[in-house]
Write a protein that holds these residues in place. Structure first.
Motif, PDB file in Angstrom:
ATOM      1  N   VAL A   1       0.836  -1.202   0.000  1.00 27.82           N
ATOM      2  CA  VAL A   1       0.000   0.000   0.000  1.00 27.82           C
ATOM      3  C   VAL A   1       0.872   1.253   0.000  1.00 27.82           C
ATOM      4  O   VAL A   1       0.594   2.232  -0.701  1.00 27.82           O
ATOM      5  CB  VAL A   1      -0.957  -0.019   1.213  1.00 27.82           C
TER       6      VAL A   1
ATOM      7  N   ARG B   1      -3.878  -0.081  -3.956  1.00 29.88           N
ATOM      8  CA  ARG B   1      -5.101   0.393  -3.313  1.00 29.88           C
ATOM      9  C   ARG B   1      -5.761  -0.767  -2.577  1.00 29.88           C
ATOM     10  O   ARG B   1      -5.957  -1.845  -3.130  1.00 29.88           O
ATOM     11  CB  ARG B   1      -6.074   0.957  -4.335  1.00 29.88           C
TER      12      ARG B   1
ATOM     13  N   LEU C   1      -8.922  -2.431  -1.116  1.00 29.63           N
ATOM     14  CA  LEU C   1     -10.371  -2.400  -1.299  1.00 29.63           C
ATOM     15  C   LEU C   1     -11.125  -3.173  -0.225  1.00 29.63           C
ATOM     16  O   LEU C   1     -12.322  -2.951  -0.040  1.00 29.63           O
ATOM     17  CB  LEU C   1     -10.747  -2.973  -2.673  1.00 29.63           C
TER      18      LEU C   1
ATOM     19  N   LEU D   1      -6.302  -6.206  -2.860  1.00 30.79           N
ATOM     20  CA  LEU D   1      -5.506  -5.072  -3.325  1.00 30.79           C
ATOM     21  C   LEU D   1      -5.575  -4.979  -4.849  1.00 30.79           C
ATOM     22  O   LEU D   1      -5.526  -5.994  -5.545  1.00 30.79           O
ATOM     23  CB  LEU D   1      -4.038  -5.239  -2.925  1.00 30.79           C
TER      24      LEU D   1
ATOM     25  N   ASP E   1      -4.319  -2.227  -8.372  1.00 31.13           N
ATOM     26  CA  ASP E   1      -3.211  -1.361  -8.800  1.00 31.13           C
ATOM     27  C   ASP E   1      -1.870  -1.935  -8.332  1.00 31.13           C
ATOM     28  O   ASP E   1      -0.953  -1.202  -7.951  1.00 31.13           O
ATOM     29  CB  ASP E   1      -3.382   0.073  -8.275  1.00 31.13           C
TER      30      ASP E   1
END
Length: 458
Positions: free
Chosen positions: A324, A329, A331, A349, A351
């Motif tokens: 992170v 990102r 979620l 996660l 990206d």
């Protein structure tokens, strides 16, 4: 040198039991017993070996209700999944028993007028098995059964936290009237166990572990000219192309990532989704993952229990936090819950890039790392951009294209429109840092055999 290990219930943090470690003289007795048992076992005909394994399958089925709770208590697997593990073990044992005569039959290659030739698969001796905790019975029997079916002995060095399962298995072999000591437990200090590879009675080692441990044992085996078989985990790609059935792919991806709390070597650790369906896939994946019931592993309605160890949870959480910080990102999940035990929620996660810990390292926990691919070519490139190569899952409606793509994926197995799985009928094993050699099927049966040629000239 350790004198004992303490088994901890990962759901509660409470002590289960204490197990003494063997010292040098005690270890020697186990090795001597295994070698003596091998000397008689190797002369047993294939039919007598098969009968012994049929008895073992019967005993596993009869003791299912005792073995399953033990798995759950020791490593946190939900009770329903623990029962399924016992069932799978019994099927494995029975499959080898039923097919052993065919799998070990002599081969007679045609050498024309130069006489007759026969190839036999003969036992070598006693094999050391260093096994993990995530499938306390299956991992052991997956290795031990084909090795012992071939006429060898087997010494088990099991993970510290599942010693109860190790001894329960030993009792099953004893109840099935195997030669005393043929299946032995060598729970001892690491240096003592590694030192067994210098012993002439030990002919090789089969290892399911992390890369560092596997490399160390393989190096020691090589130093003594001993055979080694390594299964060292993976970072398996789960590829979803634009024409895939989205509902089926999502359901399989959730199960493939979060089963056994993500603590599976062939789990879907990198989920690679084609850009045109990325948004829809992620939305459905998060929705299904949010509905996972996790908690008390003894509750029959629980689908995901705790991780096996608090330390392992800390490692996985660290991978999430560092990813992170690098731009992934979050979620879903990603927070350590309050209270006792090693619980960690389903975590998603997006990206995610190649350099992030959840992608670059093996994530042995309930963390889904979702990556975007532009098209099929890009998906294969991303899948191969890993130090690991155990298995892969590929989802597409174009079966002909899938076969062409699968041949380019650098893994030991590719499952098309299905999640990765182990089955006694087919081999399992990897390439690159995932290891070498194969378990299961006839490949696993013959890994620790002397492939002997006898050529009789006219």
């Amino acid at each position: 040198m350790r004198t004992e290990v303490i088994s901890i219930n990962p759901a509660t943090g409470e002590e289960i039991a204490r197990y003494p470690a063997l010292d040098g003289p005690a270890l020697e007795k186990v090795v001597a017993a295994a070698y003596a048992a091998f000397a008689s076992w190797r002369t047993n005909g294939v039919d007598r070996r098969a009968q012994a394994f049929r008895r073992l399958a019967d005993i596993l089925e009869a003791r299912r209700d005792a073995l399953a709770p033990l798995i759950t208590l020791e490593m946190g697997k939900p009770i329903s999944a623990a029962g399924a593990e016992v069932d799978k073990c019994a099927r494995l044992v029975r499959w080898y028993a039923d097919n052993l005569a065919k799998l070990l039959a002599d081969e007679t290659p045609d050498i024309g007028g130069d006489g007759t030739a026969a190839i036999s698969y003969l036992p070598l001796g006693v094999v050391l098995g260093v096994m993990p905790w995530n499938f306390p019975l299956w991992q052991v029997l997956r290795a031990a059964v084909p090795i012992m079916c071939a006429g060898n002995g087997f010494l088990l060095k099991h993970a510290d936290n599942v010693q109860g399962s190790a001894w329960a298995l030993s009792e099953c072999f004893r109840a099935a009237a195997f030669p005393e000591g043929l299946f032995g437990i060598v729970h001892a200090d690491r240096a003592l166990v590694t030192g067994l590879l210098a012993d002439r009675r030990i002919v090789g080692v089969t290892v399911t572990a992390g890369v560092a441990a596997g490399a160390s044992l393989a190096a020691e085996a090589g130093r003594h000219i001993k055979k080694s078989l390594l299964e060292l985990g993976g970072s398996d790609p789960f590829i979803v192309l634009a024409d895939a059935d989205l509902d089926l792919a999502v359901a399989a991806a959730v199960e493939a990532r979060f089963q056994n709390c993500g603590q599976v070597c062939i789990a879907a650790k990198r989920i690679i989704v084609a850009a045109p369906i990325m948004e829809a896939f992620v939305a459905r994946f998060v929705e299904v993952a949010r509905g996972i019931r996790y908690g008390d592993p003894l509750d029959p309605d629980t689908w995901m229990g705790p991780m096996a160890r608090v330390r392992a949870r800390s490692d996985v959480h660290g991978q999430v936090c560092r990813s992170v910080a690098m731009g992934a990102r979050l979620l879903l999940g990603g927070e350590i819950p309050e209270g006792p035990g090693a619980y960690y929620p389903p975590t998603v996660l997006v990206d995610v890039t190649r350099d992030m810990p959840v992608c670059a390292e093996e994530t042995f926990g309930p963390v889904a790392a979702i990556m975007t691919a532009e098209d099929a070519e890009d998906a294969v490139r991303i899948a191969n951009d890993s130090d690991f190569g155990l298995s892969a899952s590929l989802w597409t409606a174009d079966i002909e294209a899938a076969d062409r793509l699968a041949r380019r994926i650098e893994t030991g197995a590719v499952f098309v429109n299905g999640m990765s799985a182990s089955d006694p009928r087919v081999p399992i094993g990897g390439v690159k840092h995932s290891g070498y050699g194969r378990e299961l099927s006839h490949f696993g049966l013959r890994e620790f055999c002397n492939v002997q040629l006898r050529w009789v000239r006219p």
